[in-house]
Design an enzyme around this catalytic site. Structure first.
Site: not given
Ligand SMILES: NC(=O)c1ccc[n+]([C@@H]2O[C@H](COP(=O)([O-])OP(=O)(O)OC[C@H]3O[C@@H](n4cnc5c(N)ncnc54)[C@H](O)[C@@H]3O)[C@@H](O)[C@H]2O)c1
Length: 254
Positions: A153, A157
């Site tokens: 994750y 990002k």
């Protein structure tokens, strides 16, 4: 305010959380909203609520993503705003020591490859118009490290942030702005599910936020509306933080 009267906004992940709040806010600002989501019932409910259009889309599928933006253009005649927001945060994405390659790849596909595909599909319409605003949902974790790791994750990002910056630079002289929106922790189903299972994880994060609470989705949607509108005409290629001061903090108030 009616800053988006007559404009067309495409939102992915429109059925829930930040996406749903953005659908409501963009519609309230006067936009035609095209709601993309893999979940047909929540996505359609969002579109119905604002008199918009629902397009079922898996944002990891290039043809479905192209169809999403084509449908927006064919229905309303322009693609003025792309809020590329769909993302996941599954429990099998954890410490690098425990995260398998399949879990890593799935998160990269949904969170990062999807943004590549959405930008690739939206930019040609915006170039023809000589105008457009792209808002890609990154996160404060693109800017800060955490010992409560979700390794894929976080990396995804960081990728969204770098890609948005580069696109914002490349297409600036064609009237297209591209910004990465970096929310702090937001009170949405994604976060609630994660923290309900592990309250200690929630407490460890909350202590770092100067304002002492998580954001509400409407507070992120307000930033989306700003970035979508001409009020932000000189805001481009940024990591637009909406984080209650989280990334500015060293020690927080008692
Ligand atoms: N909630 C937070 O604290 C927080 C903080 C920073 C960034 N973000 C980011 O904001 C975005 C939205 O998060 P949220 O909290 O609103 O999540 P959410 O789970 O409430 O909503 C995500 C939506 O995306 C849809 N979706 C998931 N996979 C999809 C796919 N393959 N194709 C199309 N749609 C898909 C889901 O059906 C859902 O409607 C994500 O990119 C997330 O990483 C969230």
């Amino acid at each position: 305010m009616k800053r988006l009267e007559g404009r067309t906004a495409v939102v992915t992940g429109a059925g829930s959380g930040i996406g749903l709040a953005a659908v409501r806010r963009l519609a309230a600002e006067g936009a035609h909203v095209v709601c993309g989501d893999v979940d047909a019932s929540s996505g359609k409910a969002a579109a119905d609520e604002v008199g918009g259009l629902f397009v079922q889309v898996d944002v990891t599928d290039p043809e479905q993503v192209e169809a999403l933006f084509r449908t927006a253009f064919e229905t309303y005649g322009s693609v003025d705003v792309a809020f590329n927001n769909a993302g996941i945060s599954p429990p099998d994405d954890d410490s690098i020591l425990d995260t398998g390659l399949e879990a890593w790849k799935r998160v990269q596909e949904v969170n990062l490859t999807s943004v590549f595909l959405c930008c690739k599909a939206a930019i040609p319409y915006m170039r023809r118009q000589g105008k457009g605003s792209i808002i890609n949902t990154a996160s404060f974790v693109a800017r800060m490290g955490a010992a409560t790791s979700q390794i894929s994750y976080t990396a995804s990002k960081g990728g969204v942030l770098a890609m948005s910056r580069e696109l914002g630079v490349q297409f600036a002289r064609e009237g297209i702005r591209v910004n990465a929106l970096c929310p702090g922790p937001v009170n949405t189903p994604l976060l609630r599910e994660l923290f309900a299972k592990d309250p200690e994880r929630a407490a460890r994060r909350l202590v770092h936020i100067p304002v002492g609470r998580f954001a509400e989705p409407e507070e992120i949607a307000a930033a989306v509306a700003f970035l979508a509108s001409d009020d932000s005409s000189f805001v481009n290629a940024t990591d637009f933080l909406v984080d209650g001061g989280l990334t500015g903090a060293y020690v927080t108030p008692l």
